[in-house]
Scaffold this motif. Structure first.
Motif, PDB file in Angstrom:
ATOM      1  N   ARG A   1       1.007  -1.312   0.124  1.00 12.66           N
ATOM      2  CA  ARG A   1      -0.022  -0.055  -0.033  1.00 12.66           C
ATOM      3  C   ARG A   1       0.898   1.327  -0.018  1.00 12.66           C
ATOM      4  N   GLN A   2       1.996   1.177   0.674  1.00 11.29           N
ATOM      5  CA  GLN A   2       2.840   2.294   0.935  1.00 11.29           C
ATOM      6  C   GLN A   2       4.304   1.832   0.420  1.00 11.29           C
ATOM      7  N   ILE A   3       5.147   2.381  -0.211  1.00 12.21           N
ATOM      8  CA  ILE A   3       6.353   2.141  -0.747  1.00 12.21           C
ATOM      9  C   ILE A   3       7.268   3.331  -0.904  1.00 12.21           C
ATOM     10  N   GLU A   4       8.414   3.435  -0.259  1.00 14.11           N
ATOM     11  CA  GLU A   4       9.265   4.617  -0.615  1.00 14.11           C
ATOM     12  C   GLU A   4      10.627   4.290  -1.730  1.00 14.11           C
ATOM     13  N   ALA A   5      10.735   5.358  -2.308  1.00 13.28           N
ATOM     14  CA  ALA A   5      11.983   5.158  -3.265  1.00 13.28           C
ATOM     15  C   ALA A   5      12.906   6.354  -3.060  1.00 13.28           C
ATOM     16  N   LEU A   6      14.105   6.431  -3.938  1.00 14.79           N
ATOM     17  CA  LEU A   6      15.018   7.323  -3.807  1.00 14.79           C
ATOM     18  C   LEU A   6      15.211   7.711  -5.091  1.00 14.79           C
ATOM     19  N   SER A   7      15.410   9.248  -5.111  1.00 14.33           N
ATOM     20  CA  SER A   7      15.290   9.874  -6.526  1.00 14.33           C
ATOM     21  C   SER A   7      16.797   9.604  -7.045  1.00 14.33           C
ATOM     22  N   GLY A   8      16.630   9.065  -8.301  1.00 11.03           N
ATOM     23  CA  GLY A   8      17.946   9.019  -9.193  1.00 11.03           C
ATOM     24  C   GLY A   8      18.140   7.448  -9.180  1.00 11.03           C
ATOM     25  N   SER A   9      17.522   6.620  -8.264  1.00  4.84           N
ATOM     26  CA  SER A   9      17.639   5.304  -8.464  1.00  4.84           C
ATOM     27  C   SER A   9      16.490   4.369  -8.949  1.00  4.84           C
ATOM     28  N   CYS A  10      16.330   3.328  -8.758  1.00  6.99           N
ATOM     29  CA  CYS A  10      15.311   2.529  -9.272  1.00  6.99           C
ATOM     30  C   CYS A  10      14.359   2.003  -8.102  1.00  6.99           C
ATOM     31  N   LEU A  11      13.123   1.464  -8.545  1.00  5.16           N
ATOM     32  CA  LEU A  11      12.431   0.849  -7.644  1.00  5.16           C
ATOM     33  C   LEU A  11      11.540  -0.264  -8.057  1.00  5.16           C
ATOM     34  N   GLN A  12      11.806  -1.308  -7.326  1.00  8.33           N
ATOM     35  CA  GLN A  12      11.181  -2.672  -7.976  1.00  8.33           C
ATOM     36  C   GLN A  12       9.944  -2.933  -7.044  1.00  8.33           C
ATOM     37  N   ILE A  13       8.658  -2.956  -7.655  1.00  6.12           N
ATOM     38  CA  ILE A  13       7.392  -2.890  -7.104  1.00  6.12           C
ATOM     39  C   ILE A  13       6.902  -4.541  -7.030  1.00  6.12           C
ATOM     40  N   PRO A  14       7.048  -5.357  -5.757  1.00  9.26           N
ATOM     41  CA  PRO A  14       6.497  -6.497  -5.696  1.00  9.26           C
ATOM     42  C   PRO A  14       4.996  -6.487  -5.957  1.00  9.26           C
ATOM     43  N   CYS A  15       4.564  -7.384  -7.033  1.00  8.22           N
ATOM     44  CA  CYS A  15       3.075  -7.419  -7.489  1.00  8.22           C
ATOM     45  C   CYS A  15       2.680  -8.676  -7.925  1.00  8.22           C
ATOM     46  N   SER A  16       1.523  -9.156  -7.676  1.00 13.71           N
ATOM     47  CA  SER A  16       1.060 -10.487  -7.868  1.00 13.71           C
ATOM     48  C   SER A  16      -0.623  -9.933  -7.856  1.00 13.71           C
ATOM     49  N   PHE A  17      -1.234 -11.211  -8.716  1.00 14.91           N
ATOM     50  CA  PHE A  17      -2.711 -10.776  -8.554  1.00 14.91           C
ATOM     51  C   PHE A  17      -3.255 -12.193  -8.777  1.00 14.91           C
ATOM     52  N   LYS A  18      -4.788 -12.405  -8.555  1.00 20.32           N
ATOM     53  CA  LYS A  18      -5.491 -13.560  -8.497  1.00 20.32           C
ATOM     54  C   LYS A  18      -6.900 -13.214  -9.110  1.00 20.32           C
ATOM     55  N   VAL A  19      -7.165 -13.807 -10.274  1.00 15.90           N
ATOM     56  CA  VAL A  19      -8.601 -13.656 -10.599  1.00 15.90           C
ATOM     57  C   VAL A  19      -9.280 -14.838 -10.791  1.00 15.90           C
ATOM     58  N   LYS A  20     -10.510 -14.477 -10.460  1.00 19.89           N
ATOM     59  CA  LYS A  20     -11.640 -15.694 -10.430  1.00 19.89           C
ATOM     60  C   LYS A  20     -12.897 -15.216 -11.136  1.00 19.89           C
ATOM     61  N   HIS A  21     -12.867 -15.495 -12.478  1.00 20.94           N
ATOM     62  CA  HIS A  21     -13.923 -14.816 -13.125  1.00 20.94           C
ATOM     63  C   HIS A  21     -14.016 -15.787 -14.437  1.00 20.94           C
ATOM     64  N   ASP A  22     -15.173 -16.143 -14.985  1.00 26.08           N
ATOM     65  CA  ASP A  22     -15.360 -16.919 -16.139  1.00 26.08           C
ATOM     66  C   ASP A  22     -14.774 -16.410 -17.256  1.00 26.08           C
ATOM     67  N   ASP A  23     -14.861 -14.986 -17.525  1.00 23.58           N
ATOM     68  CA  ASP A  23     -14.198 -14.289 -18.716  1.00 23.58           C
ATOM     69  C   ASP A  23     -12.794 -14.337 -18.665  1.00 23.58           C
ATOM     70  N   TYR A  24     -12.292 -14.626 -17.777  1.00 25.60           N
ATOM     71  CA  TYR A  24     -10.588 -14.834 -17.856  1.00 25.60           C
ATOM     72  C   TYR A  24     -10.133 -16.023 -18.241  1.00 25.60           C
ATOM     73  N   ASN A  25     -11.067 -16.918 -18.521  1.00 23.35           N
ATOM     74  CA  ASN A  25     -10.385 -18.412 -18.657  1.00 23.35           C
ATOM     75  C   ASN A  25     -10.200 -18.540 -20.248  1.00 23.35           C
ATOM     76  N   PRO A  26     -10.773 -18.008 -20.937  1.00 14.78           N
ATOM     77  CA  PRO A  26     -10.314 -18.106 -22.693  1.00 14.78           C
ATOM     78  C   PRO A  26      -8.782 -17.739 -22.817  1.00 14.78           C
ATOM     79  N   PRO A  27      -8.091 -18.349 -23.607  1.00 14.31           N
ATOM     80  CA  PRO A  27      -6.792 -18.256 -23.990  1.00 14.31           C
ATOM     81  C   PRO A  27      -6.278 -16.891 -24.669  1.00 14.31           C
ATOM     82  N   ASN A  28      -6.620 -15.888 -23.883  1.00 19.47           N
ATOM     83  CA  ASN A  28      -6.290 -14.664 -24.720  1.00 19.47           C
ATOM     84  C   ASN A  28      -5.014 -14.113 -23.960  1.00 19.47           C
ATOM     85  N   PRO A  29      -4.239 -13.269 -24.769  1.00 17.61           N
ATOM     86  CA  PRO A  29      -3.132 -12.812 -24.052  1.00 17.61           C
ATOM     87  C   PRO A  29      -3.336 -11.654 -22.960  1.00 17.61           C
TER      88      PRO A  29
END
Length: 406
Positions: free
Chosen positions: A54-82
């Protein structure tokens, strides 16, 4: 306006128009995701959940890696689309504010040169922000699209704060330190970008092992460790650790210092007497004990006699009236051990006659003997020189008494 947005959405989404079997319930859920604020929509996280800080700090002039994952449970998410991963800035309403769109994983939009290094097919949306600026401080939202499925993470906003100053490292030392104890000291620094971790140095061994570890929340920490065996010399020792963050155009450095507090048994225990030297019987003397220890020691006084050693007092100072000579020592004790002082000798003047006094006595005796000898000699000399007493006794010559006149 609601109907116009719905019409525009359906016109721009061929998949939705072709999906005749989509129920009204599904449409209402999608509408709530797209158009209603989180507090009104009730955060419909029952079909998509995003795990980002929810909150993350970064340093100007440097980079920031944001840890991120998701979970979807929905019928329209199943088709093999990109799968398409999208980042929005400040708002999720792309229709009213198209400038909120800053990144699409297909490369069509990338305002901040972001790099989504996570594999979306594995529900990993980890993203790297390179070369941050303080103006990047804002709230960001993730959006996932796959075929007819579109959802924004209105319940899981990410707020990024970009700082100009680096974070001070933290030094972790176990509590309740004691001498002879082996402890591991750790210096750690927040690592917003594991691809460019901070360089840690300290005033312990410079070849300490450095490692960058992943935290449970997906962020990273860089640390160095050193195991030391404690002694009394470590009490009050200052450990300084410095973290140097590489940034565009140079480095930014912060430092932390902690002072060790180590408990140890008594050291350098000694006893003293005042006044020193010979003392007179009936006078007062003061015995004092000193020792270096942590925690502070307790003091006990002992007297050595021909009958044994006896405890005579408790306390740092022992005062008493002198009656006879004696030998004394003190004992300093704390929870970690004890140490005794050397023996001090209490002597009184009546016990010893100095060489100087002996010489004076001999001189006096010699003078007395000399005077006596002179008096005796003078008496003898005078007596031997005394004249004989005159007498009138007659003198007989040839049996004739003669007087002195005749």
């Amino acid at each position: 306006m609601f109907l116009s947005r719905l019409r525009e959405l359906m016109e721009n989404s061929e998949s939705l128009m072709a999906a005749q079997s989509v129920t009204m319930l599904t449409i209402s859920m999608l509408l709530s995701v797209f158009f209603l604020p989180g507090n009104l929509a009730g955060c419909p996280s029952d079909f998509m959940f995003v795990n980002v800080p929810r909150q993350i700090e970064a340093l100007s002039g440097s980079c920031l890696q944001i840890p991120c994952s998701f979970k979807v449970k929905h019928d329209d998410y199943n088709p093999p689309n990109p799968i398409l991963g999208i980042w929005l800035k400040n708002t999720i309403d792309i229709i009213s504010n198209p400038n909120s769109l800053i990144f699409k994983s297909d490369g069509s939009v990338n305002i901040y040169s972001l790099n989504m290094i996570g594999n979306l097919n594995e529900e990993n949306c980890t993203t790297v922000f390179p070369d941050l600026k303080t103006s990047y401080t804002d709230t960001y939202y993730l959006r996932i699209e796959k075929g007819a499925f579109r959802a924004n993470a209105i319940c899981d906003p990410l707020h990024i704060t970009v700082k100009d100053s680096p974070w001070s490292p933290s030094i972790n030392v176990p509590s309740d330190l004691k001498e002879h104890q082996s402890v591991t000291v750790t210096c750690s620094a927040f690592t917003p970008c594991p691809h460019s971790p901070p360089q840690l140095t300290w005033n312990l061994q410079q070849d300490s092992l450095r490692q960058t570890e992943k935290n449970t929340d997906g962020t990273f920490t860089t640390k160095i460790q050193e195991t030391i065996t404690l002694s009394d010399t470590h009490d009050g020792y200052n450990i300084r650790c410095s973290a140097r963050y590489p940034v565009i155009g140079g480095n930014k450095t912060a430092e932390t210092e902690v002072t060790l507090s180590v408990s140890y048994a008594p050291r350098n225990t000694s006893a003293s007497i005042s006044p020193s030297g010979l003392v007179s019987a009936g006078s007062w003397v003061e015995l004092s004990c000193s020792s270096r220890a942590k925690p502070p020691p307790r003091f006990t006084w002992f007297r050595i006699s021909k009958y044994g050693t006896f405890n005579v007092s408790v306390g740092q100072v022992f005062s008493f009236c002198v009656t006879e000579r004696g030998e004394f020592y003190c004992m300093a004790t704390n929870d970690l051990g004890n140490q005794r002082s050397s023996v001090i000798l209490l002597s009184i003047k009546e016990d010893q006659v100095s060489e100087f006094q002996i010489l004076n006595i001999l001189k006096i005796l010699s003078i007395v003997l000399l005077c006596i000898s002179i008096i005796i000699f003078e008496c003898w000399f005078r007596f031997s020189k005394k004249p004989k007493k005159e007498t009138n006794e007659p003198i007989y010559v040839n049996n004739v008494m003669m007087t002195e006149a005749s």
